[in-house]
Scaffold this motif. Structure first.
Motif, PDB file in Angstrom:
ATOM      1  N   TYR A 199      43.814  21.083   3.575  1.00 27.60           N
ATOM      2  CA  TYR A 199      44.277  20.836   4.940  1.00 27.60           C
ATOM      3  C   TYR A 199      44.372  22.128   5.755  1.00 27.60           C
ATOM      4  O   TYR A 199      44.598  23.205   5.199  1.00 27.60           O
ATOM      5  CB  TYR A 199      45.692  20.233   4.907  1.00 27.60           C
ATOM      6  CG  TYR A 199      45.815  18.928   4.180  1.00 27.60           C
ATOM      7  CD1 TYR A 199      45.697  17.722   4.854  1.00 27.60           C
ATOM      8  CD2 TYR A 199      46.065  18.909   2.807  1.00 27.60           C
ATOM      9  CE1 TYR A 199      45.833  16.515   4.178  1.00 27.60           C
ATOM     10  CE2 TYR A 199      46.197  17.711   2.125  1.00 27.60           C
ATOM     11  CZ  TYR A 199      46.077  16.509   2.814  1.00 27.60           C
ATOM     12  OH  TYR A 199      46.207  15.314   2.153  1.00 27.60           O
ATOM     13  N   ASP A 241      37.657  19.450  10.249  1.00 28.51           N
ATOM     14  CA  ASP A 241      37.831  19.652  11.684  1.00 28.51           C
ATOM     15  C   ASP A 241      39.226  20.205  11.954  1.00 28.51           C
ATOM     16  O   ASP A 241      40.167  19.958  11.185  1.00 28.51           O
ATOM     17  CB  ASP A 241      37.664  18.316  12.428  1.00 28.51           C
ATOM     18  CG  ASP A 241      36.228  17.804  12.338  1.00 28.51           C
ATOM     19  OD1 ASP A 241      35.322  18.639  12.092  1.00 28.51           O
ATOM     20  OD2 ASP A 241      36.024  16.589  12.510  1.00 28.51           O
ATOM     21  N   PRO A 244      42.951  20.637  13.416  1.00 28.23           N
ATOM     22  CA  PRO A 244      43.965  19.576  13.483  1.00 28.23           C
ATOM     23  C   PRO A 244      44.025  18.916  14.860  1.00 28.23           C
ATOM     24  O   PRO A 244      43.756  19.541  15.875  1.00 28.23           O
ATOM     25  CB  PRO A 244      45.273  20.317  13.197  1.00 28.23           C
ATOM     26  CG  PRO A 244      44.916  21.641  12.681  1.00 28.23           C
ATOM     27  CD  PRO A 244      43.529  21.946  13.085  1.00 28.23           C
ATOM     28  N   GLU A 245      44.417  17.656  14.840  1.00 22.89           N
ATOM     29  CA  GLU A 245      44.536  16.886  16.085  1.00 22.89           C
ATOM     30  C   GLU A 245      45.963  16.400  16.306  1.00 22.89           C
ATOM     31  O   GLU A 245      46.176  15.461  17.075  1.00 22.89           O
ATOM     32  CB  GLU A 245      43.582  15.674  16.044  1.00 22.89           C
ATOM     33  CG  GLU A 245      42.121  16.035  16.227  1.00 22.89           C
ATOM     34  CD  GLU A 245      41.775  16.474  17.651  1.00 22.89           C
ATOM     35  OE1 GLU A 245      42.584  16.252  18.573  1.00 22.89           O
ATOM     36  OE2 GLU A 245      40.688  17.068  17.821  1.00 22.89           O
ATOM     37  N   TRP A 246      46.923  17.006  15.638  1.00 18.75           N
ATOM     38  CA  TRP A 246      48.315  16.584  15.844  1.00 18.75           C
ATOM     39  C   TRP A 246      48.637  16.664  17.337  1.00 18.75           C
ATOM     40  O   TRP A 246      48.385  17.680  17.975  1.00 18.75           O
ATOM     41  CB  TRP A 246      49.271  17.475  15.050  1.00 18.75           C
ATOM     42  CG  TRP A 246      48.917  17.577  13.597  1.00 18.75           C
ATOM     43  CD1 TRP A 246      48.379  18.653  12.957  1.00 18.75           C
ATOM     44  CD2 TRP A 246      49.079  16.562  12.599  1.00 18.75           C
ATOM     45  NE1 TRP A 246      48.189  18.365  11.626  1.00 18.75           N
ATOM     46  CE2 TRP A 246      48.614  17.095  11.372  1.00 18.75           C
ATOM     47  CE3 TRP A 246      49.570  15.253  12.616  1.00 18.75           C
ATOM     48  CZ2 TRP A 246      48.621  16.370  10.185  1.00 18.75           C
ATOM     49  CZ3 TRP A 246      49.589  14.537  11.437  1.00 18.75           C
ATOM     50  CH2 TRP A 246      49.115  15.096  10.245  1.00 18.75           C
ATOM     51  N   ARG A 290      48.281  19.564  20.694  1.00 24.53           N
ATOM     52  CA  ARG A 290      47.152  19.326  21.591  1.00 24.53           C
ATOM     53  C   ARG A 290      47.574  19.028  23.029  1.00 24.53           C
ATOM     54  O   ARG A 290      46.727  19.012  23.913  1.00 24.53           O
ATOM     55  CB  ARG A 290      46.312  18.154  21.059  1.00 24.53           C
ATOM     56  CG  ARG A 290      45.552  18.474  19.771  1.00 24.53           C
ATOM     57  CD  ARG A 290      44.454  19.488  20.023  1.00 24.53           C
ATOM     58  NE  ARG A 290      43.568  19.648  18.877  1.00 24.53           N
ATOM     59  CZ  ARG A 290      42.452  20.380  18.912  1.00 24.53           C
ATOM     60  NH1 ARG A 290      42.116  21.034  20.013  1.00 24.53           N
ATOM     61  NH2 ARG A 290      41.705  20.510  17.838  1.00 24.53           N
ATOM     62  N   ASP A 323      41.331  13.727   7.396  1.00 26.29           N
ATOM     63  CA  ASP A 323      40.604  13.115   8.510  1.00 26.29           C
ATOM     64  C   ASP A 323      41.501  13.158   9.756  1.00 26.29           C
ATOM     65  O   ASP A 323      42.639  12.687   9.733  1.00 26.29           O
ATOM     66  CB  ASP A 323      40.272  11.663   8.136  1.00 26.29           C
ATOM     67  CG  ASP A 323      39.367  10.984   9.157  1.00 26.29           C
ATOM     68  OD1 ASP A 323      39.357  11.409  10.332  1.00 26.29           O
ATOM     69  OD2 ASP A 323      38.679  10.025   8.772  1.00 26.29           O
ATOM     70  N   THR A 324      40.967  13.697  10.847  1.00 28.48           N
ATOM     71  CA  THR A 324      41.809  13.845  12.041  1.00 28.48           C
ATOM     72  C   THR A 324      42.236  12.494  12.624  1.00 28.48           C
ATOM     73  O   THR A 324      43.227  12.431  13.353  1.00 28.48           O
ATOM     74  CB  THR A 324      41.084  14.661  13.125  1.00 28.48           C
ATOM     75  OG1 THR A 324      39.816  14.047  13.397  1.00 28.48           O
ATOM     76  CG2 THR A 324      40.867  16.091  12.677  1.00 28.48           C
ATOM     77  N   GLN A 365      45.646  11.777  11.755  1.00 27.52           N
ATOM     78  CA  GLN A 365      46.666  12.615  12.404  1.00 27.52           C
ATOM     79  C   GLN A 365      47.085  12.065  13.770  1.00 27.52           C
ATOM     80  O   GLN A 365      48.052  12.546  14.349  1.00 27.52           O
ATOM     81  CB  GLN A 365      46.113  14.036  12.558  1.00 27.52           C
ATOM     82  CG  GLN A 365      45.756  14.680  11.219  1.00 27.52           C
ATOM     83  CD  GLN A 365      44.894  15.915  11.340  1.00 27.52           C
ATOM     84  OE1 GLN A 365      44.668  16.428  12.433  1.00 27.52           O
ATOM     85  NE2 GLN A 365      44.408  16.414  10.214  1.00 27.52           N
TER      86      GLN A 365
END
Lengths: 168, 430
Positions: free
Chosen positions: B26, B146, B148-150, B154, B392-393, B396
């Motif tokens: 991660y 990829d 992170p998309e938390w 963002r 996997d984003t 998230q």
């Protein structure tokens, strides 16, 4: 308020890592009295398989039918062993945890009967819903009002782990 | 209860350990961006998953995370000179760039072009700024996921605030506090009345009037949703839904229009972890008073020993236990502040709690399920190379929710897309 001074020997830090790890090696509890009750035939099959393992005194049962003022249960037994029956009220006498296990055909009436009887005796209840091809919405709905904790299992093997963790 | 070998499996995260391998799948939060505030600023020591490293920001603003020790004589590069696009060991002048590549050995005849220099490269990991946080990935470079998309990382600047604190115990017992919703009615009962980041929400009334909640645990692709229900108006339940995404992300259900908050528990080593605590609002900037409250340690943040990320209340001062406040009922445990109420008790369990001795009850089922998911994922990665949930984003893109639903409606169905990130749309909260 004047705070008491924190003395070296009295604070949580006053221990080496080894001391912090140390615990008195004596059991702090007596054996739990758990009852695992299957609510339908799919659950009965799974619970019957688990019943043959070594547990911490837990009873593995299957809901059979309602009887006046009570419910009839049968002892779950895998491998074609002979079965015996018992009344719910007898099984709950002295019990401290009831785990209801539901497949897709779980009956709300059975869950309600067991949940109410456990609540009346102050016994903690949990509901575990087995994964399967059939939708489990009915089983979830049956258990929701009657189980203080309700888990939809993602994997059948998790049932064994949950019961082991609870020291059934 | 866990067998000792499973407890070891889940709690040991150093190099070569199965759980260490899982964490290395991660992007992990490693530093606050404020710790490397400008180009050529002082380097920072980093210990993560048992590895000792140095983080620095070079003359061009590039971030680097490299082995702490100079390849020459093993000196800590924390003493290094951060200058002219590299970190120079003060002992003999060896210099490294952000990739760990040695770029100068001044004592060599041809200091820049020496063949020796080209052969020396310290272990390094990528270090990337997203939101208020610097993130690293310590796994196989060929499998870098990829970014992170938390959502907290963002949303536009100004809508998010992140703090971090040292917690002096294993990461797993700290994480388990974030999954264990049943302690909230007891340990944190004071917070709902007084804390500026919680008070005033309609949901608080449901919390206070029903102290025997029911729990539901539902598996998600990335981890679990833990739903806690209390009685609301006739025929309705008040649900608070906490997502846990593997390995160690949780989000606390919101209250009213207050920002949403949650935690990341990141192992430093097996007996310490960093707790990254975020607060964000999906649709508006945080107000000055909200940010001020967070800086003052309100909500789920805390105060610090000046100049450090160690909590001001810590095990050296018994967490500033106030027995009078405990007696009066101002606080349930006598320890002030939600984060330190949790940390004090989790640290008191010992550096790594012995789970062979615990006595779990049915309200701990969320914890049991989380352990089981971690255990399964560790084995699947170790034995079959399966990428674990949460990498996997898509996994998230979760939100917590606080919502009132008809009694017969399952929370997963009733929440609908409220448990998913919807950019520009407000969170579900009462």
């Amino acid at each position: 308020m004047d705070r008491q001074p924190t003395l070296l020997g009295s604070c949580a830090r006053a221990a080496t890592a080894a001391e912090a790890r140390f615990r008195i090696n004596a059991p702090a509890f007596t054996q739990r009295c758990s009852r695992v009750i299957a609510l339908d035939e799919q659950a009965a099959e799974v619970v019957g398989d688990l019943a043959g393992r070594t547990w911490h005194g837990g009873h593995f049962l299957v809901f059979e039918s309602e009887v006046p003022g009570d419910a009839l249960l049968r002892l779950a037994a895998g491998g074609g062993q002979p079965t015996a029956t018992a009344l719910l009220s007898e099984e709950l006498d002295g019990a401290d945890t009831v785990v209801m296990v539901a497949g897709p055909a779980a009956s709300p009436a059975a869950a309600s009967l067991i949940g109410d009887a456990a609540a009346a005796r102050g016994i903690m209840t949990a509901g575990l819903v087995l994964p399967g091809a059939a939708p489990v919405d009915g089983a979830v709905a049956a258990l929701r009002p009657n189980a203080m904790v309700l888990v939809v299992l993602g994997n059948s093997a998790d049932l064994l782990e949950v019961l082991s963790a609870l020291r059934v | 209860m866990l067998k000792q070998e499973i407890n070891d499996l889940l709690t040991q995260t150093g190099p070569g350990k199965p759980m260490g391998a899982l964490f290395r799948q991660y992007w992990l939060p490693v530093l606050l961006a404020e710790e490397l505030p400008e180009n050529d600023c002082a380097p920072v020591r980093v210990k993560l998953l048992g590895e000792l490293m140095i983080a620095f920001r070079d003359t061009e603003g590039r971030y680097g995370l490299i082995d702490e020790f100079c390849a020459h004589r093993g000196v800590s590069l924390w003493f290094g000179r951060n200058e002219e696009s590299g970190l120079r060991c003060p002992y003999h002048g060896w210099k490294y760039d952000v990739s760990g590549q040695c770029v100068e050995i001044p004592s060599e005849p041809d200091e820049r072009g020496s063949s020796l220099c080209a052969k020396i490269k310290l272990t390094s990991y990528p270090l990337v700024k997203l939101g208020d946080v610097l993130w690293t990935y310590m796994g196989d470079p060929a499998k870098t996921p990829d970014l992170p998309e938390w959502e907290f990382a963002r949303v536009p600047a100004g809508q998010s605030f992140t703090s971090k604190r040292l917690q002096e115990c294993n990461w797993l017992q700290a994480l388990e506090g974030g999954i264990d919703s049943s302690h909230v009615s007891w340990l944190h009962s004071d917070g709902l009345r007084n804390d500026p980041l919680f008070k005033g929400a309609q949901g608080n009334k449901y919390n206070m009037s029903d102290r025997k909640p029911f729990f539901e645990v539902v598996e998600s692709d990335g981890g679990l949703f833990i739903g806690v229900r209390r009685n609301a108006e006739e025929g309705h339940y008040y649900w608070r839904v906490t997502p846990w995404v593997m390995p160690s992300f949780t989000m606390i259900p919101p209250r009213g229009d207050h920002p949403i908050h949650g935690h990341f528990w990141i192992p430093i080593d097996d007996e310490n972890c960093w707790v990254f605590t975020y607060d964000y609002h999906p649709t508006r900037p945080l107000t000055d008073s909200e940010v001020q409250a967070m800086r003052e340690g309100k909500g789920v943040h805390n105060q610090f020993v000046p100049g450090t990320y160690r909590p001001l209340q810590n095990k050296d001062n018994d967490y500033m236990m106030d027995r009078e406040a405990q007696k009066r009922g101002d606080t349930y445990s006598g320890v002030k502040g939600i984060s330190m109420q949790d940390a004090s008790l989790q640290e008191s369990m010992g550096p790594i709690v012995d789970r062979t001795k615990e006595r779990l009850v049915s309200t701990d089922t969320g914890i049991i399920m989380a352990r089981r998911k971690l255990w399964r994922a560790v084995e699947a990665l170790r034995d079959q190379g399966v990428t674990p949930p949460g990498v996997d984003t898509v996994h998230q893109a979760v939100r917590s929710a606080a919502i009132v639903l008809p009694k017969e409606q399952p929370f997963i169905e009733g929440c609908g897309d409220a448990l998913t990130v919807r950019p520009g749309e407000k969170h579900a909260s009462v």
